[in-house]
Design a protein around this motif. Structure first.
Motif, PDB file in Angstrom:
ATOM      1  N   GLN A 159       0.819  -1.129   0.180  1.00 21.18           N
ATOM      2  CA  GLN A 159      -0.065   0.046  -0.021  1.00 21.18           C
ATOM      3  C   GLN A 159       1.018   1.293  -0.163  1.00 21.18           C
ATOM      4  OE1 GLN A 159      -2.876  -1.141  -1.056  1.00 21.18           O
ATOM      5  NE2 GLN A 159      -3.738   0.107   0.121  1.00 21.18           N
ATOM      6  N   ILE A 160       1.995   1.237   0.857  1.00 21.82           N
ATOM      7  CA  ILE A 160       2.914   2.335   0.893  1.00 21.82           C
ATOM      8  C   ILE A 160       3.473   2.577  -0.576  1.00 21.82           C
ATOM      9  CG2 ILE A 160       4.903   3.246   1.838  1.00 21.82           C
ATOM     10  CD1 ILE A 160       3.871   2.041   4.507  1.00 21.82           C
ATOM     11  N   LEU A 161       3.991   1.563  -1.100  1.00 19.75           N
ATOM     12  CA  LEU A 161       4.784   1.505  -2.255  1.00 19.75           C
ATOM     13  C   LEU A 161       3.910   2.084  -3.503  1.00 19.75           C
ATOM     14  CD1 LEU A 161       7.074  -1.288  -2.183  1.00 19.75           C
ATOM     15  CD2 LEU A 161       7.515   1.090  -1.723  1.00 19.75           C
ATOM     16  N   SER A 162       2.531   1.227  -3.533  1.00 18.48           N
ATOM     17  CA  SER A 162       1.708   1.900  -4.639  1.00 18.48           C
ATOM     18  C   SER A 162       1.053   3.153  -4.400  1.00 18.48           C
ATOM     19  CB  SER A 162       0.502   0.745  -4.748  1.00 18.48           C
ATOM     20  OG  SER A 162      -0.144   0.833  -3.455  1.00 18.48           O
ATOM     21  N   GLY A 163       0.887   3.712  -3.168  1.00 18.40           N
ATOM     22  CA  GLY A 163       0.471   4.995  -2.910  1.00 18.40           C
ATOM     23  C   GLY A 163       1.642   6.026  -3.429  1.00 18.40           C
ATOM     24  N   MET A 164       2.872   5.748  -2.952  1.00 20.96           N
ATOM     25  CA  MET A 164       3.818   6.618  -3.638  1.00 20.96           C
ATOM     26  C   MET A 164       3.979   6.722  -5.116  1.00 20.96           C
ATOM     27  SD  MET A 164       6.677   5.411  -0.925  1.00 20.96           S
ATOM     28  CE  MET A 164       8.476   6.402  -1.694  1.00 20.96           C
ATOM     29  N   PHE A 165       3.455   5.682  -5.731  1.00 17.33           N
ATOM     30  CA  PHE A 165       3.542   5.815  -7.105  1.00 17.33           C
ATOM     31  C   PHE A 165       2.205   6.713  -7.582  1.00 17.33           C
ATOM     32  CE2 PHE A 165       1.788   4.122 -11.406  1.00 17.33           C
ATOM     33  CZ  PHE A 165       2.595   4.257 -11.989  1.00 17.33           C
ATOM     34  N   LEU A 166       1.131   6.469  -6.899  1.00 19.48           N
ATOM     35  CA  LEU A 166      -0.023   7.242  -7.368  1.00 19.48           C
ATOM     36  C   LEU A 166       0.127   8.764  -7.073  1.00 19.48           C
ATOM     37  CD1 LEU A 166      -2.788   4.959  -6.076  1.00 19.48           C
ATOM     38  CD2 LEU A 166      -2.048   4.682  -8.332  1.00 19.48           C
ATOM     39  N   THR A 167       0.775   9.075  -6.089  1.00 19.95           N
ATOM     40  CA  THR A 167       1.084  10.477  -5.744  1.00 19.95           C
ATOM     41  C   THR A 167       1.771  11.421  -6.884  1.00 19.95           C
ATOM     42  OG1 THR A 167       2.804  10.080  -4.469  1.00 19.95           O
ATOM     43  CG2 THR A 167       0.644  10.367  -3.378  1.00 19.95           C
ATOM     44  N   MET A 168       2.407  10.395  -7.805  1.00 16.15           N
ATOM     45  CA  MET A 168       3.213  11.119  -8.740  1.00 16.15           C
ATOM     46  C   MET A 168       2.353  11.816  -9.843  1.00 16.15           C
ATOM     47  SD  MET A 168       6.455   8.318  -8.796  1.00 16.15           S
ATOM     48  CE  MET A 168       7.319   9.109 -10.461  1.00 16.15           C
ATOM     49  N   TYR A 169       1.283  11.192 -10.094  1.00 14.45           N
ATOM     50  CA  TYR A 169       0.237  11.658 -11.002  1.00 14.45           C
ATOM     51  C   TYR A 169      -0.952  12.177 -10.382  1.00 14.45           C
ATOM     52  CZ  TYR A 169       3.076   8.648 -14.033  1.00 14.45           C
ATOM     53  OH  TYR A 169       4.285   8.213 -14.685  1.00 14.45           O
ATOM     54  N   TYR A 170      -1.322  12.077  -9.065  1.00  8.33           N
ATOM     55  CA  TYR A 170      -2.665  12.530  -8.518  1.00  8.33           C
ATOM     56  C   TYR A 170      -2.433  14.026  -8.107  1.00  8.33           C
ATOM     57  CZ  TYR A 170      -6.571  13.326  -5.792  1.00  8.33           C
ATOM     58  OH  TYR A 170      -7.807  13.500  -5.097  1.00  8.33           O
ATOM     59  N   VAL A 171      -3.720  14.718  -8.595  1.00  9.77           N
ATOM     60  CA  VAL A 171      -3.595  16.256  -8.460  1.00  9.77           C
ATOM     61  C   VAL A 171      -4.698  16.413  -7.599  1.00  9.77           C
ATOM     62  CG1 VAL A 171      -4.151  18.475  -9.642  1.00  9.77           C
ATOM     63  CG2 VAL A 171      -2.965  16.520 -10.724  1.00  9.77           C
ATOM     64  N   PRO A 172      -4.533  16.779  -6.344  1.00 10.77           N
ATOM     65  CA  PRO A 172      -5.511  17.015  -5.315  1.00 10.77           C
ATOM     66  C   PRO A 172      -6.511  18.305  -5.151  1.00 10.77           C
ATOM     67  CG  PRO A 172      -3.447  17.524  -4.162  1.00 10.77           C
ATOM     68  CD  PRO A 172      -3.268  17.103  -5.499  1.00 10.77           C
TER      69      PRO A 172
ATOM     70  N   ALA B 173      -8.815  16.513 -10.036  1.00 13.52           N
ATOM     71  CA  ALA B 173      -8.525  15.109  -9.255  1.00 13.52           C
ATOM     72  C   ALA B 173      -9.232  13.898  -9.945  1.00 13.52           C
ATOM     73  CB  ALA B 173      -9.401  15.293  -7.808  1.00 13.52           C
ATOM     74  N   TRP B 174     -10.526  13.891 -10.343  1.00  7.84           N
ATOM     75  CA  TRP B 174     -10.835  12.843 -11.351  1.00  7.84           C
ATOM     76  C   TRP B 174     -10.060  12.830 -12.552  1.00  7.84           C
ATOM     77  CZ3 TRP B 174     -13.035  11.792 -15.849  1.00  7.84           C
ATOM     78  CH2 TRP B 174     -13.640  10.648 -15.958  1.00  7.84           C
TER      79      TRP B 174
ATOM     80  N   LEU C 170     -10.663  10.531  -2.409  1.00 10.94           N
ATOM     81  CA  LEU C 170      -9.693  11.148  -3.617  1.00 10.94           C
ATOM     82  C   LEU C 170     -10.075  11.006  -4.971  1.00 10.94           C
ATOM     83  CD1 LEU C 170      -6.532  10.386  -1.630  1.00 10.94           C
ATOM     84  CD2 LEU C 170      -7.836  12.239  -1.214  1.00 10.94           C
ATOM     85  N   PRO C 171     -10.769   9.924  -5.563  1.00  9.92           N
ATOM     86  CA  PRO C 171     -10.932   9.771  -6.850  1.00  9.92           C
ATOM     87  C   PRO C 171     -11.926  10.747  -7.429  1.00  9.92           C
ATOM     88  CG  PRO C 171     -10.982   7.632  -5.836  1.00  9.92           C
ATOM     89  CD  PRO C 171     -10.877   8.659  -4.803  1.00  9.92           C
ATOM     90  N   TRP C 172     -12.566  11.754  -6.372  1.00  5.90           N
ATOM     91  CA  TRP C 172     -13.599  12.757  -6.600  1.00  5.90           C
ATOM     92  C   TRP C 172     -14.640  12.217  -7.315  1.00  5.90           C
ATOM     93  CZ3 TRP C 172     -14.603  16.337  -3.154  1.00  5.90           C
ATOM     94  CH2 TRP C 172     -15.323  17.382  -3.585  1.00  5.90           C
ATOM     95  N   ASP C 173     -15.097  11.278  -7.355  1.00  7.96           N
ATOM     96  CA  ASP C 173     -16.401  10.746  -8.219  1.00  7.96           C
ATOM     97  C   ASP C 173     -17.766  11.017  -7.342  1.00  7.96           C
ATOM     98  OD1 ASP C 173     -16.206   8.736  -6.464  1.00  7.96           O
ATOM     99  OD2 ASP C 173     -15.598   7.072  -8.011  1.00  7.96           O
TER     100      ASP C 173
END
Length: 224
Positions: free
Chosen positions: A55-68, A73-74, A146-149
């Motif tokens: 979860q930590i490693l995949s979350g670090m990858f996701l934060t490289m692309y996610y815009v909060p 966001a979506w 966070l996916p903002w749907d």
């Protein structure tokens, strides 16, 4: 090659005693699946930790692309899911891992409870474990928005309504975690992102470290 690097580091930092103290720790016979089939129940804690690392490693990858922010966001999640190489796989791992880690932690908690491993001298470790459980639940709760749907927004509204119903301090709790006490909007998304990515992981890592230190000191509890 690895031995040369290890020798170079050991010569300067003397890490060999630390490594031996970790690697030479004897594992009790009752947690060896080769000797006792019931020993598999002792794997729940290790599996929980393994999924947490994922979860930590995949979350670090996701934060490289996610815009909060509520505008992007979506779209950033959509881009990650459909355009980034292996993005759908990594997001899927993070999404399903969020549910699986709760299941494994629940099974681990049941094992500890029914085998009486929360009793003296492990009472404090039980308290730390329960706090880790609550942190995990909070991570799932904050990450859901966070996916903002539409599903995430309406689910968060329900969550904030529940928080608001707490006697005396409910409105203050709602304002603290949502930012805006009236709507689920930009402030809410920003705060949930900050709590999910910074505050809760910091608390989680500290509690996990304390959990492991106490397990090391007290040893693995035996069966009833």
């Amino acid at each position: 090659m690895f031995n040369k690097i290890y020798d170079w580091v050991d010569e300067r930092l003397d890490i060999a005693p630390i490594w031996r103290d970790i690697a030479d720790h004897e594992v009790p016979e009752h947690v060896n699946p080769a000797h006792h089939f019931s020993a598999f129940v002792y794997c729940f804690g290790g599996l929980t930790f393994f999924i947490t690392v994922i979860q930590i490693l995949s979350g670090m990858f996701l934060t490289m692309y996610y815009v909060p922010d509520i505008v992007n966001a979506w779209e950033s999640v959509y881009y990650l899911q459909n355009e980034v190489a292996f993005g759908q796989i990594v997001r899927g791992m993070h999404h399903w891992g969020a549910s699986l880690v709760i299941v494994m932690m629940f099974l681990h908690t049941l094992r500890v409870f029914f085998q009486g491993a929360y009793k003296k001298p492990r009472e404090l470790n039980w308290v730390v474990g329960v706090l880790i459980f609550f942190i995990m639940l909070a991570l799932g709760l904050t990450g859901y928005l966070l996916p903002w749907d539409m599903k995430a927004v309406f689910a968060t509204k329900v969550t904030l309504t529940i928080a608001d119903s707490v006697p005396l301090i409910g409105p203050a709790i709602k304002t603290l975690i949502a930012g805006d006490p009236t709507i689920v909007g930009a402030q809410t998304l920003t705060r949930f992102f900050a709590i999910h990515v910074f505050f809760l992981p910091a608390a989680l890592l500290g509690l996990i470290a304390a959990h492991f230190i106490m397990i090391r000191k007290q040893g693995i509890s035996g069966p009833l």
